[in-house]
Design a protein around this motif. Sequence first.
Motif, PDB file in Angstrom:
ATOM      1  N   GLN A   1       0.822  -1.205   0.000  1.00 42.23           N
ATOM      2  CA  GLN A   1       0.000   0.000   0.000  1.00 42.23           C
ATOM      3  C   GLN A   1       0.862   1.263   0.000  1.00 42.23           C
ATOM      4  O   GLN A   1       0.557   2.228  -0.703  1.00 42.23           O
ATOM      5  CB  GLN A   1      -0.937   0.000   1.208  1.00 42.23           C
ATOM      6  CG  GLN A   1      -2.006  -1.068   1.124  1.00 42.23           C
ATOM      7  CD  GLN A   1      -2.743  -1.262   2.442  1.00 42.23           C
ATOM      8  OE1 GLN A   1      -2.214  -0.992   3.519  1.00 42.23           O
ATOM      9  NE2 GLN A   1      -3.972  -1.759   2.362  1.00 42.23           N
ATOM     10  N   SER A   2       1.942   1.254   0.763  1.00 35.66           N
ATOM     11  CA  SER A   2       2.802   2.442   0.816  1.00 35.66           C
ATOM     12  C   SER A   2       3.469   2.674  -0.536  1.00 35.66           C
ATOM     13  O   SER A   2       3.600   3.817  -0.983  1.00 35.66           O
ATOM     14  CB  SER A   2       3.844   2.318   1.924  1.00 35.66           C
ATOM     15  OG  SER A   2       4.779   1.297   1.651  1.00 35.66           O
ATOM     16  N   ARG A   3       3.864   1.608  -1.201  1.00 33.15           N
ATOM     17  CA  ARG A   3       4.475   1.748  -2.534  1.00 33.15           C
ATOM     18  C   ARG A   3       3.442   2.253  -3.548  1.00 33.15           C
ATOM     19  O   ARG A   3       3.755   3.076  -4.408  1.00 33.15           O
ATOM     20  CB  ARG A   3       5.077   0.428  -2.991  1.00 33.15           C
ATOM     21  CG  ARG A   3       6.309   0.021  -2.170  1.00 33.15           C
ATOM     22  CD  ARG A   3       6.903  -1.316  -2.593  1.00 33.15           C
ATOM     23  NE  ARG A   3       7.165  -1.428  -4.019  1.00 33.15           N
ATOM     24  CZ  ARG A   3       8.213  -0.892  -4.648  1.00 33.15           C
ATOM     25  NH1 ARG A   3       9.093  -0.189  -3.977  1.00 33.15           N
ATOM     26  NH2 ARG A   3       8.371  -1.051  -5.953  1.00 33.15           N
ATOM     27  N   ALA A   4       2.210   1.756  -3.430  1.00 33.33           N
ATOM     28  CA  ALA A   4       1.146   2.199  -4.341  1.00 33.33           C
ATOM     29  C   ALA A   4       0.831   3.680  -4.130  1.00 33.33           C
ATOM     30  O   ALA A   4       0.659   4.432  -5.097  1.00 33.33           O
ATOM     31  CB  ALA A   4      -0.105   1.345  -4.143  1.00 33.33           C
ATOM     32  N   ILE A   5       0.773   4.113  -2.887  1.00 30.67           N
ATOM     33  CA  ILE A   5       0.495   5.521  -2.601  1.00 30.67           C
ATOM     34  C   ILE A   5       1.634   6.396  -3.115  1.00 30.67           C
ATOM     35  O   ILE A   5       1.392   7.438  -3.748  1.00 30.67           O
ATOM     36  CB  ILE A   5       0.246   5.737  -1.097  1.00 30.67           C
ATOM     37  CG1 ILE A   5      -1.082   5.107  -0.689  1.00 30.67           C
ATOM     38  CG2 ILE A   5       0.266   7.237  -0.745  1.00 30.67           C
ATOM     39  CD1 ILE A   5      -1.311   5.044   0.811  1.00 30.67           C
ATOM     40  N   ALA A   6       2.871   5.984  -2.882  1.00 27.13           N
ATOM     41  CA  ALA A   6       4.018   6.764  -3.366  1.00 27.13           C
ATOM     42  C   ALA A   6       3.970   6.867  -4.890  1.00 27.13           C
ATOM     43  O   ALA A   6       4.134   7.955  -5.456  1.00 27.13           O
ATOM     44  CB  ALA A   6       5.329   6.132  -2.915  1.00 27.13           C
ATOM     45  N   ALA A   7       3.730   5.750  -5.560  1.00 28.05           N
ATOM     46  CA  ALA A   7       3.683   5.745  -7.025  1.00 28.05           C
ATOM     47  C   ALA A   7       2.544   6.623  -7.539  1.00 28.05           C
ATOM     48  O   ALA A   7       2.730   7.413  -8.471  1.00 28.05           O
ATOM     49  CB  ALA A   7       3.532   4.319  -7.537  1.00 28.05           C
ATOM     50  N   ALA A   8       1.375   6.505  -6.924  1.00 32.00           N
ATOM     51  CA  ALA A   8       0.228   7.305  -7.351  1.00 32.00           C
ATOM     52  C   ALA A   8       0.479   8.797  -7.134  1.00 32.00           C
ATOM     53  O   ALA A   8       0.156   9.624  -7.994  1.00 32.00           O
ATOM     54  CB  ALA A   8      -1.027   6.864  -6.602  1.00 32.00           C
ATOM     55  N   ALA A   9       1.062   9.142  -6.012  1.00 35.87           N
ATOM     56  CA  ALA A   9       1.345  10.557  -5.730  1.00 35.87           C
ATOM     57  C   ALA A   9       2.347  11.116  -6.732  1.00 35.87           C
ATOM     58  O   ALA A   9       2.198  12.248  -7.205  1.00 35.87           O
ATOM     59  CB  ALA A   9       1.865  10.699  -4.303  1.00 35.87           C
ATOM     60  N   ILE A  10       3.353  10.327  -7.075  1.00 37.86           N
ATOM     61  CA  ILE A  10       4.373  10.777  -8.035  1.00 37.86           C
ATOM     62  C   ILE A  10       3.754  10.953  -9.418  1.00 37.86           C
ATOM     63  O   ILE A  10       4.038  11.934 -10.113  1.00 37.86           O
ATOM     64  CB  ILE A  10       5.557   9.792  -8.049  1.00 37.86           C
ATOM     65  CG1 ILE A  10       6.321   9.903  -6.719  1.00 37.86           C
ATOM     66  CG2 ILE A  10       6.478  10.051  -9.234  1.00 37.86           C
ATOM     67  CD1 ILE A  10       7.296   8.759  -6.465  1.00 37.86           C
ATOM     68  N   VAL A  11       2.893  10.033  -9.821  1.00 39.34           N
ATOM     69  CA  VAL A  11       2.221  10.164 -11.117  1.00 39.34           C
ATOM     70  C   VAL A  11       1.314  11.393 -11.106  1.00 39.34           C
ATOM     71  O   VAL A  11       1.269  12.140 -12.085  1.00 39.34           O
ATOM     72  CB  VAL A  11       1.440   8.883 -11.479  1.00 39.34           C
ATOM     73  CG1 VAL A  11       0.517   9.119 -12.671  1.00 39.34           C
ATOM     74  CG2 VAL A  11       2.407   7.757 -11.786  1.00 39.34           C
ATOM     75  N   CYS A  12       0.615  11.635 -10.013  1.00 42.71           N
ATOM     76  CA  CYS A  12      -0.221  12.839  -9.916  1.00 42.71           C
ATOM     77  C   CYS A  12       0.634  14.098 -10.055  1.00 42.71           C
ATOM     78  O   CYS A  12       0.232  15.072 -10.701  1.00 42.71           O
ATOM     79  CB  CYS A  12      -0.993  12.862  -8.594  1.00 42.71           C
ATOM     80  SG  CYS A  12      -2.366  11.695  -8.538  1.00 42.71           S
ATOM     81  N   LEU A  13       1.811  14.080  -9.472  1.00 44.29           N
ATOM     82  CA  LEU A  13       2.725  15.223  -9.587  1.00 44.29           C
ATOM     83  C   LEU A  13       3.178  15.394 -11.035  1.00 44.29           C
ATOM     84  O   LEU A  13       3.231  16.509 -11.551  1.00 44.29           O
ATOM     85  CB  LEU A  13       3.923  15.025  -8.658  1.00 44.29           C
ATOM     86  CG  LEU A  13       4.901  16.194  -8.587  1.00 44.29           C
ATOM     87  CD1 LEU A  13       4.236  17.435  -7.995  1.00 44.29           C
ATOM     88  CD2 LEU A  13       6.118  15.799  -7.751  1.00 44.29           C
ATOM     89  N   GLN A  14       3.473  14.293 -11.703  1.00 46.58           N
ATOM     90  CA  GLN A  14       3.896  14.367 -13.105  1.00 46.58           C
ATOM     91  C   GLN A  14       2.768  14.918 -13.973  1.00 46.58           C
ATOM     92  O   GLN A  14       2.984  15.783 -14.818  1.00 46.58           O
ATOM     93  CB  GLN A  14       4.327  12.995 -13.614  1.00 46.58           C
ATOM     94  CG  GLN A  14       4.751  13.035 -15.077  1.00 46.58           C
ATOM     95  CD  GLN A  14       5.241  11.706 -15.579  1.00 46.58           C
ATOM     96  OE1 GLN A  14       5.763  10.905 -14.824  1.00 46.58           O
ATOM     97  NE2 GLN A  14       5.085  11.475 -16.871  1.00 46.58           N
ATOM     98  N   VAL A  15       1.565  14.416 -13.785  1.00 44.04           N
ATOM     99  CA  VAL A  15       0.419  14.880 -14.559  1.00 44.04           C
ATOM    100  C   VAL A  15       0.173  16.368 -14.289  1.00 44.04           C
ATOM    101  O   VAL A  15      -0.138  17.132 -15.210  1.00 44.04           O
ATOM    102  CB  VAL A  15      -0.825  14.019 -14.241  1.00 44.04           C
ATOM    103  CG1 VAL A  15      -2.083  14.612 -14.825  1.00 44.04           C
ATOM    104  CG2 VAL A  15      -0.625  12.602 -14.740  1.00 44.04           C
TER     105      VAL A  15
END
Length: 193
Positions: free
Chosen positions: A151-165
């Motif tokens: 879950q922590s890896r998924a949240i980190a990945a999702a947050a980073i993608v949101c930042l990229q977008v």
Amino acid sequence: MASKPLREQTRSVVRSLLARTAIELFAAKGYDNTTLDEVAAAAGVSRRTLFNYFRNKEDLALGGLAEQGELIAARLAERPSGEDAWTALRAAFGVLEEIEMTAEDRLAFITLLFGNDSLRAGHAEKQARWQELLAPLIEPRLPASDHRTLQSRAIAAAAIVCLQVANEEWVRLRGQADMLELYDTAVQAIRHP
């Protein structure tokens, strides 16, 4: 003899100035059309000196992203332990707004970054490193479970993608928006569709 922290500060300043010079040249001439010799000449250093600070041309263009990931992780580590992961990440990403760079330079850099295939690929690698830095800091903020690491890896990945977008949208809008508000909108879309 200079103290180690002073040497590190000096090295950091020189590295930052070299990278800024390179980004300006890359923005003006294009990444593929700019040589390392041109960067060295514009910075007033030898090619050898340039290689004392950067491994290659891509490192010169993207080196700051690794440092940004470390700044974000440090800011995340400072956040109150009881703060939920998404709130803590949003606050940690605020460090990006504190980086000394004009809006025009930031726009030129992000445009360059997303407009070049090799830089975009290098950017993705740096963001994978960000995930490795952030996930362990997110994990203690989550409820205990057998899947907390996932879950922590998924949240980190999702947050980073949101930042990229958000960055891509900020470029599309030619910098005429608040990047972190765009990030908030992206996060809202995945957390509360």
